[in-house]
Design a protein around this motif. Structure first.
Motif, short mmCIF file in Angstrom:
data_model
loop_
_atom_site.label_atom_id
_atom_site.label_comp_id
_atom_site.label_asym_id
_atom_site.label_seq_id
_atom_site.Cartn_x
_atom_site.Cartn_y
_atom_site.Cartn_z
N CYS A 103 0.83 -1.22 0.00
CA CYS A 103 0.00 0.00 0.00
C CYS A 103 0.86 1.26 0.00
CB CYS A 103 -0.91 0.04 1.23
SG CYS A 103 -2.26 -1.14 1.20
N GLU A 104 2.04 1.19 0.61
CA GLU A 104 2.91 2.37 0.72
C GLU A 104 3.35 2.90 -0.65
OE1 GLU A 104 3.84 4.30 3.04
OE2 GLU A 104 3.46 3.24 4.92
N ILE A 105 3.39 2.01 -1.64
CA ILE A 105 3.94 2.40 -2.95
C ILE A 105 3.14 3.57 -3.55
CG2 ILE A 105 4.35 1.59 -5.32
CD1 ILE A 105 4.85 -1.22 -4.04
N GLY A 106 1.82 3.46 -3.51
CA GLY A 106 0.99 4.54 -4.05
C GLY A 106 1.15 5.82 -3.24
N LEU A 107 1.19 5.66 -1.92
CA LEU A 107 1.35 6.82 -1.04
C LEU A 107 2.59 7.61 -1.43
CD1 LEU A 107 -0.26 7.47 1.84
CD2 LEU A 107 -0.85 5.37 0.65
N LYS A 108 3.69 6.89 -1.68
CA LYS A 108 4.94 7.57 -2.06
C LYS A 108 4.75 8.38 -3.33
CE LYS A 108 8.57 4.85 0.05
NZ LYS A 108 8.45 3.38 -0.03
N ARG A 109 4.07 7.76 -4.32
CA ARG A 109 3.84 8.48 -5.60
C ARG A 109 3.00 9.74 -5.38
NH1 ARG A 109 2.92 3.32 -8.96
NH2 ARG A 109 5.10 2.75 -9.15
N TRP A 110 1.92 9.60 -4.62
CA TRP A 110 1.03 10.75 -4.41
C TRP A 110 1.76 11.84 -3.63
CZ3 TRP A 110 -2.72 6.70 -2.00
CH2 TRP A 110 -3.17 5.84 -3.01
N ASN A 111 2.53 11.41 -2.62
CA ASN A 111 3.25 12.41 -1.81
C ASN A 111 4.32 13.13 -2.62
OD1 ASN A 111 1.82 12.31 0.58
ND2 ASN A 111 2.99 10.56 1.36
N ARG A 112 4.89 12.43 -3.61
CA ARG A 112 5.87 13.10 -4.46
C ARG A 112 5.20 14.24 -5.23
NH1 ARG A 112 8.03 8.74 -7.70
NH2 ARG A 112 8.31 7.63 -5.73
N LEU A 113 3.98 14.01 -5.71
CA LEU A 113 3.24 15.08 -6.41
C LEU A 113 3.05 16.28 -5.48
CD1 LEU A 113 0.30 13.10 -8.14
CD2 LEU A 113 2.40 13.92 -9.22
N ILE A 114 2.67 15.98 -4.24
CA ILE A 114 2.39 17.06 -3.28
C ILE A 114 3.68 17.81 -2.95
CG2 ILE A 114 1.51 17.56 -0.95
CD1 ILE A 114 -0.18 14.97 -1.18
N GLU A 115 4.76 17.04 -2.78
CA GLU A 115 6.04 17.65 -2.45
C GLU A 115 6.52 18.55 -3.60
OE1 GLU A 115 9.01 14.75 -1.51
OE2 GLU A 115 10.53 16.27 -1.05
N ARG A 116 6.41 18.03 -4.82
CA ARG A 116 6.86 18.81 -5.99
C ARG A 116 6.06 20.10 -6.14
NH1 ARG A 116 6.39 15.00 -10.39
NH2 ARG A 116 7.57 13.25 -9.59
N ALA A 117 4.80 20.08 -5.69
CA ALA A 117 3.99 21.30 -5.77
C ALA A 117 4.31 22.26 -4.63
CB ALA A 117 2.51 20.93 -5.76
N GLY A 118 5.25 21.85 -3.75
CA GLY A 118 5.72 22.77 -2.71
C GLY A 118 4.89 22.79 -1.44
N HIS A 119 4.14 21.72 -1.18
CA HIS A 119 3.31 21.69 0.04
C HIS A 119 3.91 20.74 1.08
CE1 HIS A 119 0.18 24.02 -1.92
NE2 HIS A 119 0.36 23.25 -2.98
N ALA A 120 3.70 21.07 2.36
CA ALA A 120 4.26 20.25 3.44
C ALA A 120 3.36 19.06 3.78
CB ALA A 120 4.46 21.12 4.68
#
Ligand SMILES: [Fe+2]
Ligand SMILES: [Fe+2]
Length: 470
Positions: free
Chosen positions: A365-382
């Motif tokens: 399950c963590e694999i998807g979380l990592k992908r989604w969080n990378r999108l959030i991180e790249r957009a500059g959000h904490a």
């Protein structure tokens, strides 16, 4: 062996025509299945032309053909992965002995129960999702929903074949029952509670395909190891279909994140109220949906300590997912440390296999979380999306009904009750999500709360008319 015979009434790669009794029994069940599909499957779309894939062989690559099909004409059938020559049992007390071609008498009722429980989830999910088509965010999504639905129908065929072919009259009766229980039915509900929850919005559908179909993947992986070879072969082919269901979940949630980030950028805010006013799903709301569906799916693995899981493993009926990655396949000598509300306990590994499976599921399950969080991180959000603790909202096992936060902290009952809807969707949250569910059926158009996918199905453009509504 790999080729599928489509000239038979029931498509199959098991030489069904050579067993007239079995063939007749299944041909008798077939119209009842179709009746069930018409009555309990997707509502109102039975006349639509849907761009679906159908299995043409069971080879790892190139097993599917694609084309426009009306769902009631889908060629449901019986497809087993090719046999492995001289297959041996890979775990448990009979490790190294030849795999079983028939069901050993002493395991008959347990194996039947395992197959029925798995089989019951397949039509259940079709029933849970039957109204979703009316609020589809795009034709692309509508097609994916129907692909998942017809394949869950085929998974029912897979289990019904085993029941008919190997369990005699009991098996035939169970096959009838599989069409008589219905998701959410007051008198005859489906066996597992997660499969009695209606799925009435697409955010839940994406979460269900991400978390609950992934539980299915883990169950199938453990049956793929089974000493009962027909079950192993059936599940190995089902896994190739299941991969698409989880793709729908992972990319679906990813597209929601992407769209939300666009709205946050346009508005220059992360204020949930303003994001909702703009018609998108704020990230804390998405987190609540993840908490709900992940915790509900975790229950499907059963109690941390289980004598059933021990005997299913020792006998060879059910292995661990990816059994070959482990060193010890007998597990008579080792212990596992388990965190319980009364402190850490040493438990015989054999009795803790549900927990072992749950942990490997969570890593997946963590694999998807990592992908989604990378999108959030790249957009500059904490902000970061997380998985809830395995102790949160458990309705089975040693943490059952305890007031535990999604971080895994035991709190007072009063605090838990007061804060529960900070963690899972409240009625107000659900009403908001429902308000977003507006039907979009213009080819290529998307609802405002979800970004378009990166690519279409089978190399077709996203704008392709994946469902031709009649
Ligand atoms: Fe399935
Ligand atoms: Fe599935």
């Amino acid at each position: 062996m790999a080729a599928i015979n489509y000239t038979d009434k029931i498509p199959n790669n098991v030489n069904l025509a050579t067993d007239r009794t079995l063939q007749r029994a299944l041909e008798h069940w077939q119209p009842r299945f179709l009746e069930w599909w018409q009555g309990m499957g997707p509502t109102d779309f039975q006349g639509a032309d849907v761009y679906l894939r159908t299995a043409t062989s069971v080879d790892a690559d190139g097993w599917a053909t694609y084309g426009a099909v009306k769902m009631p004409e889908y060629r449901w059938g019986i497809f087993l992965a090719d046999p492995v020559a001289d297959r041996k049992i890979g775990f448990g007390d009979s490790m190294g002995q030849p795999a079983w071609e028939q069901v050993p008498g002493e395991y008959r009722s347990t194996l039947r129960r395992l197959i029925v429980t798995q089989g019951d989830t397949e039509p259940a999910s079709v029933e849970q999702q039957r109204l979703l088509g009316h609020t589809c965010p795009s034709l692309y999504d509508l097609r994916n929903l129907f692909q998942v639905n017809v394949e869950e129908g085929r998974h029912l065929w897979a289990m019904v074949y085993l029941l008919h072919a190997y369990f005699g009259r009991d098996g035939r009766e169970e096959a009838e029952e599989l069409l008589q229980r219905h998701s959410g039915d007051a008198d005859k509900p489906r066996i597992l509670s997660t499969f009695n929850e209606p799925i009435s919005d697409w955010l839940s559908f994406y979460c269900f395909t991400y978390f609950t179909d992934r539980d299915g993947k883990y169950q199938l992986k453990s049956f793929a190891e089974s000493a009962f070879d027909p079950l192993s072969r059936t599940c190995r082919f089902m896994l190739t279909e299941e991969a698409h269901h989880m793709f729908v979940g992972e990319t679906g949630i990813g597209r929601v994140v992407k769209r939300t980030l666009e709205v946050m950028k346009e508005l220059g805010t992360d204020d949930p109220a303003r994001i909702r006013a703009a018609g998108a799903v704020d990230l804390p709301l998405l987190q609540k949906y993840l908490n709900f569906w992940c915790s509900s799916s975790l229950d499907l693995f059963g109690s941390e300590i289980s004598s059933n899981s021990a005997s299913n493993f020792a006998s060879g009926m059910k292995g661990r997912p990816d059994e070959s990655q482990y060193e010890d396949h007998v597990l008579r000598e080792i212990q596992l440390k388990l965190d319980t509300p009364d402190g850490t306990k040493d438990v015989p590994m054999l009795n803790a296999l549900n927990e072992v499976m749950r942990e490997s599921y969570l890593r997946d399950c963590e694999i998807g979380l990592k992908r989604w969080n990378r999108l959030i991180e790249r957009a500059g959000h904490a902000f970061r999306l997380t998985l809830p603790s395995t102790r949160f909202r458990r309705s089975i096992g040693s943490w059952v009904s305890l007031p535990v936060t999604p971080e895994g902290k035991l709190v007072s009952r009063e605090e838990y009750d007061r804060r529960l809807y900070e963690w899972i969707p409240s009625e107000e949250d659900k009403a908001f999500v429902r308000s977003l569910m507006q039907r979009v059926v213009e080819p290529g158009k998307m609802a405002g709360w979800v970004a378009p996918p990166d690519r279409g199905i089978n190399n077709l453009p996203v704008e392709y008319e994946y469902v031709k509504l009649s």
